[in-house]
Write a protein that holds these residues in place. Structure first.
Motif, PDB file in Angstrom:
ATOM      1  N   TRP A   1     -31.024  48.982   8.724  1.00 17.47           N
ATOM      2  CA  TRP A   1     -29.713  49.550   9.068  1.00 17.47           C
ATOM      3  C   TRP A   1     -29.851  51.017   9.484  1.00 17.47           C
ATOM      4  O   TRP A   1     -29.249  51.441  10.475  1.00 17.47           O
ATOM      5  CB  TRP A   1     -28.762  49.406   7.886  1.00 17.47           C
ATOM      6  N   VAL A   2     -30.659  51.771   8.732  1.00 20.62           N
ATOM      7  CA  VAL A   2     -30.859  53.185   9.074  1.00 20.62           C
ATOM      8  C   VAL A   2     -31.564  53.311  10.430  1.00 20.62           C
ATOM      9  O   VAL A   2     -31.155  54.113  11.287  1.00 20.62           O
ATOM     10  CB  VAL A   2     -31.665  53.895   7.961  1.00 20.62           C
ATOM     11  N   LEU A   3     -32.615  52.514  10.648  1.00 21.47           N
ATOM     12  CA  LEU A   3     -33.318  52.561  11.939  1.00 21.47           C
ATOM     13  C   LEU A   3     -32.406  52.130  13.084  1.00 21.47           C
ATOM     14  O   LEU A   3     -32.477  52.687  14.190  1.00 21.47           O
ATOM     15  CB  LEU A   3     -34.559  51.677  11.897  1.00 21.47           C
ATOM     16  N   ASP A   4     -31.545  51.154  12.832  1.00 16.42           N
ATOM     17  CA  ASP A   4     -30.621  50.690  13.857  1.00 16.42           C
ATOM     18  C   ASP A   4     -29.662  51.798  14.261  1.00 16.42           C
ATOM     19  O   ASP A   4     -29.396  51.999  15.445  1.00 16.42           O
ATOM     20  CB  ASP A   4     -29.842  49.480  13.334  1.00 16.42           C
TER      21      ASP A   4
ATOM     22  N   VAL B   1     -33.049  47.718  26.040  1.00 18.37           N
ATOM     23  CA  VAL B   1     -33.439  46.492  25.338  1.00 18.37           C
ATOM     24  C   VAL B   1     -32.694  45.327  25.962  1.00 18.37           C
ATOM     25  O   VAL B   1     -31.487  45.394  26.197  1.00 18.37           O
ATOM     26  CB  VAL B   1     -33.115  46.616  23.822  1.00 18.37           C
ATOM     27  N   TRP B   2     -33.416  44.247  26.221  1.00 18.35           N
ATOM     28  CA  TRP B   2     -32.816  43.101  26.895  1.00 18.35           C
ATOM     29  C   TRP B   2     -31.750  42.423  26.047  1.00 18.35           C
ATOM     30  O   TRP B   2     -30.668  42.106  26.529  1.00 18.35           O
ATOM     31  CB  TRP B   2     -33.911  42.099  27.255  1.00 18.35           C
ATOM     32  N   HIS B   3     -32.031  42.199  24.773  1.00 23.90           N
ATOM     33  CA  HIS B   3     -31.097  41.490  23.890  1.00 23.90           C
ATOM     34  C   HIS B   3     -31.019  42.252  22.568  1.00 23.90           C
ATOM     35  O   HIS B   3     -31.844  42.036  21.673  1.00 23.90           O
ATOM     36  CB  HIS B   3     -31.601  40.067  23.669  1.00 23.90           C
ATOM     37  N   PRO B   4     -30.040  43.135  22.386  1.00 26.63           N
ATOM     38  CA  PRO B   4     -29.980  43.979  21.191  1.00 26.63           C
ATOM     39  C   PRO B   4     -29.915  43.202  19.873  1.00 26.63           C
ATOM     40  O   PRO B   4     -30.541  43.598  18.891  1.00 26.63           O
ATOM     41  CB  PRO B   4     -28.706  44.802  21.396  1.00 26.63           C
ATOM     42  N   SER B   5     -29.195  42.093  19.831  1.00 31.52           N
ATOM     43  CA  SER B   5     -29.103  41.318  18.587  1.00 31.52           C
ATOM     44  C   SER B   5     -30.454  40.723  18.210  1.00 31.52           C
ATOM     45  O   SER B   5     -30.833  40.719  17.036  1.00 31.52           O
ATOM     46  CB  SER B   5     -28.075  40.202  18.730  1.00 31.52           C
ATOM     47  N   LEU B   6     -31.168  40.229  19.177  1.00 28.54           N
ATOM     48  CA  LEU B   6     -32.497  39.681  18.925  1.00 28.54           C
ATOM     49  C   LEU B   6     -33.463  40.786  18.501  1.00 28.54           C
ATOM     50  O   LEU B   6     -34.309  40.583  17.623  1.00 28.54           O
ATOM     51  CB  LEU B   6     -33.011  38.978  20.182  1.00 28.54           C
ATOM     52  N   PHE B   7     -33.323  41.947  19.094  1.00 29.13           N
ATOM     53  CA  PHE B   7     -34.150  43.091  18.719  1.00 29.13           C
ATOM     54  C   PHE B   7     -33.894  43.490  17.274  1.00 29.13           C
ATOM     55  O   PHE B   7     -34.821  43.761  16.520  1.00 29.13           O
ATOM     56  CB  PHE B   7     -33.872  44.261  19.668  1.00 29.13           C
ATOM     57  N   ARG B   8     -32.621  43.525  16.864  1.00 35.30           N
ATOM     58  CA  ARG B   8     -32.275  43.864  15.481  1.00 35.30           C
ATOM     59  C   ARG B   8     -32.835  42.841  14.504  1.00 35.30           C
ATOM     60  O   ARG B   8     -33.354  43.198  13.448  1.00 35.30           O
ATOM     61  CB  ARG B   8     -30.767  43.954  15.321  1.00 35.30           C
TER      62      ARG B   8
END
Length: 66
Positions: free
Chosen positions: A27-30, A42-49
């Protein structure tokens, strides 16, 4: 490292605590990555998270049980 940790007389698996810690770190890194604007490239932010959470929890698990 013990496999279970007693919290208020209840045994909690160590991996659960590591997952909670990994979620907080993610969460902090996000938040930091969102402030820097990295999600624009980033192509897909949810997938990256999700992959960031998996990588952080895996590293914590490897460090704890090594």
């Amino acid at each position: 490292m013990p496999r279970d940790i007693a919290i208020l007389e209840a045994y909690v698996p160590t991996l659960l605590l590591l997952f909670i810690a990994g979620g907080m770190i993610t969460w902090v890194l996000d938040r930091l990555l969102a402030m820097t604007g990295l999600y624009r490239v980033v192509w897909h932010p949810s997938l990256f998270r999700a992959s960031l959470l998996v990588c952080i929890c895996s590293v914590l698990g490897l460090v704890a049980f090594h």
